[in-house]
Design an enzyme around this catalytic site. Structure first.
Site, PDB file in Angstrom:
ATOM      1  N   ARG A 261      80.965  37.753  54.362  1.00 34.20           N
ATOM      2  CA  ARG A 261      80.226  38.133  53.169  1.00 34.20           C
ATOM      3  C   ARG A 261      79.055  37.176  53.023  1.00 34.20           C
ATOM      4  NH1 ARG A 261      82.275  42.383  53.295  1.00 34.20           N
ATOM      5  NH2 ARG A 261      83.440  43.506  51.697  1.00 34.20           N
ATOM      6  N   GLU A 290      72.858  41.519  48.565  1.00 34.25           N
ATOM      7  CA  GLU A 290      72.255  42.583  49.379  1.00 34.25           C
ATOM      8  C   GLU A 290      72.169  43.873  48.588  1.00 34.25           C
ATOM      9  OE1 GLU A 290      75.944  44.216  52.049  1.00 34.25           O
ATOM     10  OE2 GLU A 290      75.169  42.258  52.662  1.00 34.25           O
ATOM     11  N   HIS A 308      74.092  45.143  57.365  1.00 33.67           N
ATOM     12  CA  HIS A 308      75.514  45.366  57.087  1.00 33.67           C
ATOM     13  C   HIS A 308      76.043  46.538  57.915  1.00 33.67           C
ATOM     14  CE1 HIS A 308      78.688  44.520  53.771  1.00 33.67           C
ATOM     15  NE2 HIS A 308      79.280  44.890  54.895  1.00 33.67           N
TER      16      HIS A 308
END
Length: 342
Positions: A261, A290, A308
């Site tokens: 993360r 994000e 991601h």
């Protein structure tokens, strides 16, 4: 064992309810893969989000109340804090998140509210480990710099010193968090001839360790990490775990990989270390806040950045959706959820 590519929706006879008027109402907060939405629409009165609009937690709660939702299938970007959970209608019994991580959900509030919260473990291990190796190779071999050169028509031909990177073979890979994904990364890294070190809350059994060197204290492991790969959850305790002090414990010119993360690294410290060359490179697939990542990353040639993509394969995303629906099926049918978190 069935692979993610072989996972299929349940047959009609397996669906929770056949009478459409009696089917539970399932709210999907984002657009999901076609196969997942097809199963959801078959087995539930599914409320879809075809425009894939990102809703706030309060908007999700309001929408759930509007449609009388019995279940909500949410995603990692949905911030369901205590206020949003309190605003959910009493009809909602389960929050099934389309993710392994649950840091976007206030679990204490969900527990107090009597909600079942489920996640999707076990099905995205290989896809995420593949991305970690892509980040490692991309960062070490300066792949993004080379691609930008090609796309900008700035390549004038091969030269002996052009874009020289780092050979990963025989380098020491330190893994913080040796769960399923960390172990899968270690398997792949061994194929490149890397030496594996790891730190974990508990030491692995020898058959899982496969000769890796265990460090009970991650601080003690940092000085032997030519490459550091992070694989632990985001919590209040792990926020900005990789800070300036810990970066200074790494060997000069180390490479950072993060598929965990974004919040587990201190962006300012990482960006400063990349600018100074203290870190040779970083491969990052996740970012704090994000998609609004720290703007300092964008202009760094030694930062290999992905949006991601850890679980972004058709097979994996389908498997995640089917697993989320399995959990909804169980709760709405009065059975224990197979992947219950709360």
């Amino acid at each position: 064992m069935t692979s993610p590519a072989e996972v299929q929706p349940v047959t009609q006879s397996d669906s929770p309810v056949s009478d459409s008027s009696a089917r539970p109402v399932l709210l999907l907060t984002r657009r999901l893969p076609d196969a997942v939405e097809a199963r959801a629409s078959r087995d539930y009165r599914a409320v879809l989000n075809p425009e894939d609009r990102a809703f706030s937690g309060q908007e999700i709660a309001a929408r759930a109340a509007e449609v009388g939702a019995d279940a909500v299938l949410c995603c990692a970007g949905d911030r369901l804090d205590a206020a949003a959970i309190a605003a959910l209608p009493r009809s909602v019994r389960v929050l099934a998140t389309f993710s392994v991580g649950t840091d976007h959900i206030d679990l204490e509030a969900a527990h107090a509210r009597g909600l079942t919260v489920t996640n999707t473990p076990d099905v995205l291990t290989d896809a995420t480990a593949d991305i970690a190796l892509l980040l490692l190779l991309g960062a070490a071999r300066r792949a993004s710099e080379g691609e930008r050169m090609i796309r900008a028509n700035a390549w004038t031909g091969w030269t002996p010193t052009q874009l020289m990177g780092t050979h990963v073979g025989a380098k020491r890979l330190g893994i913080v968090g040796m769960g399923r994904i960390g172990q899968a990364v270690a398997v792949r890294a061994r194929a490149f001839g890397m030496t594996i070190h790891y730190s974990n809350r508990r030491r692995l059994a020898p058959e899982l360790e496969l000769g890796a060197t265990y460090h009970a204290d991650p601080e003690a492991m940092l000085p032997v990490c030519d490459v550091l790969s992070l694989h632990f959850p985001a919590t209040a305790e792990t926020r900005h775990w990789l800070n300036a002090e810990r970066i200074e414990r790494l060997p000069p010119g180390a490479i950072l990989i993060n598929t965990a993360r974004g919040s587990v690294v201190d962006d300012g410290a990482v960006i400063d270390a990349l600018k100074r060359g203290r870190l040779a490179a970083a491969g990052l697939d996740v970012f704090e806040n994000e998609p609004n990542l720290h703007p300092g990353y964008r202009d760094l040639p030694n930062a290999f950045l992905l949006p991601h993509l850890g679980s972004a394969t058709v097979e994996t995303r389908n498997a995640m959706g089917f697993k989320a629906l399995d959990n909804v099926d169980a709760v709405t049918a009065g059975r224990p959820a197979p992947d219950r978190v709360v």
